[in-house]
Design a protein around this motif. Structure first.
Motif, PDB file in Angstrom:
ATOM      1  N   TYR A 168       0.906  -0.937   0.026  1.00 16.81           N
ATOM      2  CA  TYR A 168       0.067   0.037  -0.063  1.00 16.81           C
ATOM      3  C   TYR A 168       0.919   1.155  -0.024  1.00 16.81           C
ATOM      4  O   TYR A 168       1.983   1.238   0.730  1.00 16.81           O
ATOM      5  CB  TYR A 168      -0.877   0.284   1.150  1.00 16.81           C
ATOM      6  CG  TYR A 168      -1.700  -1.357   1.216  1.00 16.81           C
ATOM      7  CD1 TYR A 168      -2.830  -1.583   0.626  1.00 16.81           C
ATOM      8  CD2 TYR A 168      -1.560  -1.921   2.653  1.00 16.81           C
ATOM      9  CE1 TYR A 168      -3.335  -2.802   0.738  1.00 16.81           C
ATOM     10  CE2 TYR A 168      -2.240  -2.979   2.775  1.00 16.81           C
ATOM     11  CZ  TYR A 168      -3.026  -3.540   2.078  1.00 16.81           C
ATOM     12  OH  TYR A 168      -3.696  -4.853   2.017  1.00 16.81           O
ATOM     13  N   SER A 169       0.400   2.269  -0.610  1.00 12.04           N
ATOM     14  CA  SER A 169       1.252   3.501  -0.695  1.00 12.04           C
ATOM     15  C   SER A 169       0.390   4.429   0.320  1.00 12.04           C
ATOM     16  O   SER A 169      -0.734   4.832  -0.139  1.00 12.04           O
ATOM     17  CB  SER A 169       1.034   4.201  -2.208  1.00 12.04           C
ATOM     18  OG  SER A 169       1.124   5.547  -2.256  1.00 12.04           O
ATOM     19  N   ALA A 170       1.269   4.798   1.247  1.00 16.11           N
ATOM     20  CA  ALA A 170       0.414   5.920   2.271  1.00 16.11           C
ATOM     21  C   ALA A 170       0.272   7.240   1.693  1.00 16.11           C
ATOM     22  O   ALA A 170      -0.912   7.680   1.973  1.00 16.11           O
ATOM     23  CB  ALA A 170       1.500   6.087   3.439  1.00 16.11           C
ATOM     24  N   GLY A 171       1.131   7.636   0.721  1.00 17.62           N
ATOM     25  CA  GLY A 171       0.715   8.913   0.201  1.00 17.62           C
ATOM     26  C   GLY A 171      -0.381   9.008  -0.921  1.00 17.62           C
ATOM     27  O   GLY A 171      -1.008  10.087  -0.719  1.00 17.62           O
ATOM     28  N   THR A 172      -0.533   7.948  -1.425  1.00 15.72           N
ATOM     29  CA  THR A 172      -2.002   7.897  -2.184  1.00 15.72           C
ATOM     30  C   THR A 172      -3.271   7.803  -1.294  1.00 15.72           C
ATOM     31  O   THR A 172      -4.098   8.536  -1.651  1.00 15.72           O
ATOM     32  CB  THR A 172      -2.003   6.418  -3.034  1.00 15.72           C
ATOM     33  OG1 THR A 172      -0.609   6.367  -3.793  1.00 15.72           O
ATOM     34  CG2 THR A 172      -3.054   6.500  -3.772  1.00 15.72           C
ATOM     35  N   PRO A 189      -1.716 -13.698   2.965  1.00 10.84           N
ATOM     36  CA  PRO A 189      -0.389 -13.232   2.758  1.00 10.84           C
ATOM     37  C   PRO A 189       0.146 -11.770   3.682  1.00 10.84           C
ATOM     38  O   PRO A 189      -0.971 -11.554   4.670  1.00 10.84           O
ATOM     39  CB  PRO A 189      -0.418 -12.414   1.415  1.00 10.84           C
ATOM     40  CG  PRO A 189      -2.076 -12.231   1.161  1.00 10.84           C
ATOM     41  CD  PRO A 189      -2.716 -13.212   2.008  1.00 10.84           C
ATOM     42  N   ALA A 190       1.095 -11.395   3.513  1.00  5.39           N
ATOM     43  CA  ALA A 190       1.639 -10.124   4.257  1.00  5.39           C
ATOM     44  C   ALA A 190       1.246  -9.097   3.830  1.00  5.39           C
ATOM     45  O   ALA A 190       0.802  -9.195   2.540  1.00  5.39           O
ATOM     46  CB  ALA A 190       3.280 -10.105   4.517  1.00  5.39           C
ATOM     47  N   GLU A 191       1.403  -7.811   4.593  1.00  9.86           N
ATOM     48  CA  GLU A 191       0.913  -6.691   3.918  1.00  9.86           C
ATOM     49  C   GLU A 191       1.944  -5.400   4.407  1.00  9.86           C
ATOM     50  O   GLU A 191       2.671  -5.602   5.403  1.00  9.86           O
ATOM     51  CB  GLU A 191      -0.505  -6.117   4.586  1.00  9.86           C
ATOM     52  CG  GLU A 191      -1.562  -6.931   4.209  1.00  9.86           C
ATOM     53  CD  GLU A 191      -2.922  -6.545   4.922  1.00  9.86           C
ATOM     54  OE1 GLU A 191      -3.651  -5.929   4.265  1.00  9.86           O
ATOM     55  OE2 GLU A 191      -2.878  -6.664   6.152  1.00  9.86           O
ATOM     56  N   VAL A 192       2.318  -4.541   3.543  1.00  6.85           N
ATOM     57  CA  VAL A 192       3.236  -3.665   3.804  1.00  6.85           C
ATOM     58  C   VAL A 192       2.832  -2.371   3.326  1.00  6.85           C
ATOM     59  O   VAL A 192       1.999  -2.152   2.438  1.00  6.85           O
ATOM     60  CB  VAL A 192       4.782  -3.778   2.705  1.00  6.85           C
ATOM     61  CG1 VAL A 192       5.672  -2.900   2.804  1.00  6.85           C
ATOM     62  CG2 VAL A 192       5.288  -5.354   3.479  1.00  6.85           C
ATOM     63  N   LEU A 193       3.358  -1.308   4.318  1.00  4.75           N
ATOM     64  CA  LEU A 193       2.914  -0.062   3.948  1.00  4.75           C
ATOM     65  C   LEU A 193       4.018   0.769   3.451  1.00  4.75           C
ATOM     66  O   LEU A 193       5.005   0.694   4.188  1.00  4.75           O
ATOM     67  CB  LEU A 193       2.168   0.558   5.029  1.00  4.75           C
ATOM     68  CG  LEU A 193       1.714   1.985   5.189  1.00  4.75           C
ATOM     69  CD1 LEU A 193       0.597   2.244   3.983  1.00  4.75           C
ATOM     70  CD2 LEU A 193       1.522   2.472   6.272  1.00  4.75           C
ATOM     71  N   VAL A 194       4.011   1.419   2.242  1.00  7.68           N
ATOM     72  CA  VAL A 194       5.177   2.221   1.868  1.00  7.68           C
ATOM     73  C   VAL A 194       5.105   3.826   2.181  1.00  7.68           C
ATOM     74  O   VAL A 194       3.975   4.318   1.795  1.00  7.68           O
ATOM     75  CB  VAL A 194       5.552   2.038   0.186  1.00  7.68           C
ATOM     76  CG1 VAL A 194       6.510   2.960  -0.296  1.00  7.68           C
ATOM     77  CG2 VAL A 194       5.873   0.628   0.177  1.00  7.68           C
ATOM     78  N   ASP A 195       6.008   4.536   2.358  1.00 11.80           N
ATOM     79  CA  ASP A 195       5.588   5.990   2.645  1.00 11.80           C
ATOM     80  C   ASP A 195       7.064   6.453   2.176  1.00 11.80           C
ATOM     81  O   ASP A 195       8.085   6.584   2.754  1.00 11.80           O
ATOM     82  CB  ASP A 195       5.652   6.267   4.064  1.00 11.80           C
ATOM     83  CG  ASP A 195       5.275   7.819   4.379  1.00 11.80           C
ATOM     84  OD1 ASP A 195       5.396   8.535   3.260  1.00 11.80           O
ATOM     85  OD2 ASP A 195       4.920   8.161   5.570  1.00 11.80           O
ATOM     86  N   GLY A 196       7.359   6.974   1.015  1.00 11.55           N
ATOM     87  CA  GLY A 196       8.412   7.462   0.193  1.00 11.55           C
ATOM     88  C   GLY A 196       9.365   6.244  -0.056  1.00 11.55           C
ATOM     89  O   GLY A 196       9.017   5.290  -0.521  1.00 11.55           O
TER      90      GLY A 196
END
Length: 462
Positions: free
Chosen positions: A32-36, A397-404
């Motif tokens: 997931y994209s935090a910025g979005t 599945p696993a989940e990951v959060l991306v921030d930049g």
């Protein structure tokens, strides 16, 4: 718009290489994209700012604690449909006083929990439900805030399974029944009419159905305001997102070419003249709009199978990880994480689950792939993990959060031990004190809003 794009031949999530995420955390992997998410929230809020709106994120779209915490930190309220979702927002720091509780089948226990938590309003779907809320509130010595959900009988050009505002659906109360309830409300001594609500469906791409529903419901809203002192009008959610050209929709120019779409700006332009004169608080309940295009599912190609009649690309994600194509026949754009040159092929992209319906794309024209390649399935931030299961005894599945350039694990990949957690073979193996618990306190291993990027998600090599 979103923050997934190619840099050279490699797919990036914000400033993070998608291939590196798959290598670190394994596949299948939700990213997931935090910025979005923040951008979509702010765009909707800005478009409706003249109404001083309360945005209540629809938790059912994606209920991961980290995403709930992200939205709560921006001031979002929440649209809930179960006691479990209430438990989640409380764990994530969400404010029940900025949240609504909808759903046609609330139990007395869920009603009690929401009243004790201080819910802003229940969304009532039937007269019998109103009676139960009144009784529970009386036992607690409280006055329950309620909104009546109107079914305006407005069709929307969307999938039949997500149309909720037509007369044939299970949701809401007809306008005629609402008028009868108005006459009976004084007999419900422990409820207070706080507002009126409607929700006509999901993945709606044009504004006209929303406008028609608002026009139909306004007369009932005015009665609720003038006779009972109602303070809000909740116009639900349902704004659609891009699926067919999801990658391309990250470009602002793409949206400029879709002038007919119900973007937040077009939505506000049509509805503000109708809602402003009411002088009421306006609530909106977006779900898919905020998180749908903010997520991708990374999956690795296991095998290719070429038959005279059909070519197959077999991946390690299955319908248990993403059920929308099997359930709705929905389209998800699928792209390679690392683009390669070569002649495109037509193939079915399928998973390992023992169902013919375990198919993400049928007869799809796609770039050439080889075993071991990574694919990204787009528009999976909404109703992806939240509808996932352990069918075929497959760990989720696993989940990951991306921030930049930063990323962190927000849900551990399930293990085989997680598959049987809570089960017992012999009599007495499950402790009597845990039998039938429904408070969410047991059997919930794996999700934590504060997991660090160094926890590697139980990576499994292909």
């Amino acid at each position: 718009m979103h923050r997934f794009r190619y840099q050279g031949e490699a797919l990036f999530v914000e400033e993070t290489d998608a291939a590196g995420l798959a290598e670190r955390y394994g596949t299948p992997l939700y990213v997931y994209s935090a910025g979005t998410i923040v951008d979509h929230y702010e765009r909707l809020l800005s478009s409706l700012r003249a109404l001083n709106p309360l945005i209540c994120y629809a938790v059912k779209a994606n209920s991961n604690l980290a995403l709930l915490r992200l939205l709560a930190s921006r001031g979002s309220g929440f649209d809930l449909v179960s006691g479990g979702e209430l438990y989640r927002i409380l764990r994530a720091g969400g404010d029940p006083a900025r949240s609504t509780f909808a759903g046609v089948g609330k139990t007395a226990q869920e009603i009690k929990e929401a009243l004790e938590a201080g819910i802003y309003s229940f969304v009532v779907e039937s007269r019998e439900e109103l009676e139960v809320i009144d009784r529970v509130a009386a036992r607690l010595g409280k006055r329950a805030p309620v909104a009546l959900r109107v079914n305006p009988d407005v069709g929307a050009r969307t999938h039949a399974k997500v149309k909720t505002g037509v007369a044939e659906s299970k949701f809401g109360i007809s306008p005629e029944e609402i008028e009868g309830l108005y006459r009976q409300l004084p007999h419900f001594s422990h409820v207070s009419l706080r507002g009126i609500q409607f929700h006509i469906g999901s993945q709606i791409r044009d504004v006209e159905p929303f406008e028609e529903a608002v026009r139909r419901v306004i007369p009932l809203v005015e009665i609720a305001r003038d006779r009972f002192g109602a303070e809000f009008f909740d116009i639900g959610g349902g704004l659609g997102i891009a699926y067919e050209e999801a990658l391309q929709s990250g470009d602002p120019g793409w949206w400029e070419s879709k002038a007919q779409w119900a973007t937040p700006a077009h939505y506000a332009e049509r509805l503000l003249p109708l809602l402003g004169p009411l002088k009421l608080r306006i609530i909106v309940e977006p779900g898919r709009l905020l998180v749908g295009n903010a997520g991708i599912l990374l999956t690795r190609v296991l095998y290719r199978k070429n038959r005279p009649q059909k070519k197959f690309v077999i991946v390690d994600a299955g319908m248990n990880d993403l059920v929308r194509p099997a359930l709705y026949g929905s389209f998800h754009q699928i792209v390679p994480v690392a683009r390669r040159s070569g002649e495109w092929v037509e193939a079915d992209v399928v998973g390992p689950v023992c169902e013919s319906g375990d198919c993400f794309a049928a007869s799809r024209r796609m770039a050439p792939v080889e075993s071991g390649d990574l694919l990204a399935i787009f528009s999976t931030g909404a109703y992806g993990f939240s509808m996932a299961s352990q069918y075929n005894s497959r760990p989720r599945p696993a989940e990951v959060l991306v921030d930049g350039a930063n990323h962190r694990l927000i849900r551990l990949r399930e293990s085989y031990e997680d598959l049987v957690r809570g089960e017992g073979i012999d009599e007495g193996e499950i402790a009597p004190g845990l039998s039938g618990r429904a408070d969410g306190a047991s059997g919930q291993a794996g999700e934590n809003e504060s997991l660090t990027r160094d926890q590697a998600g139980r990576k499994e090599k292909p």
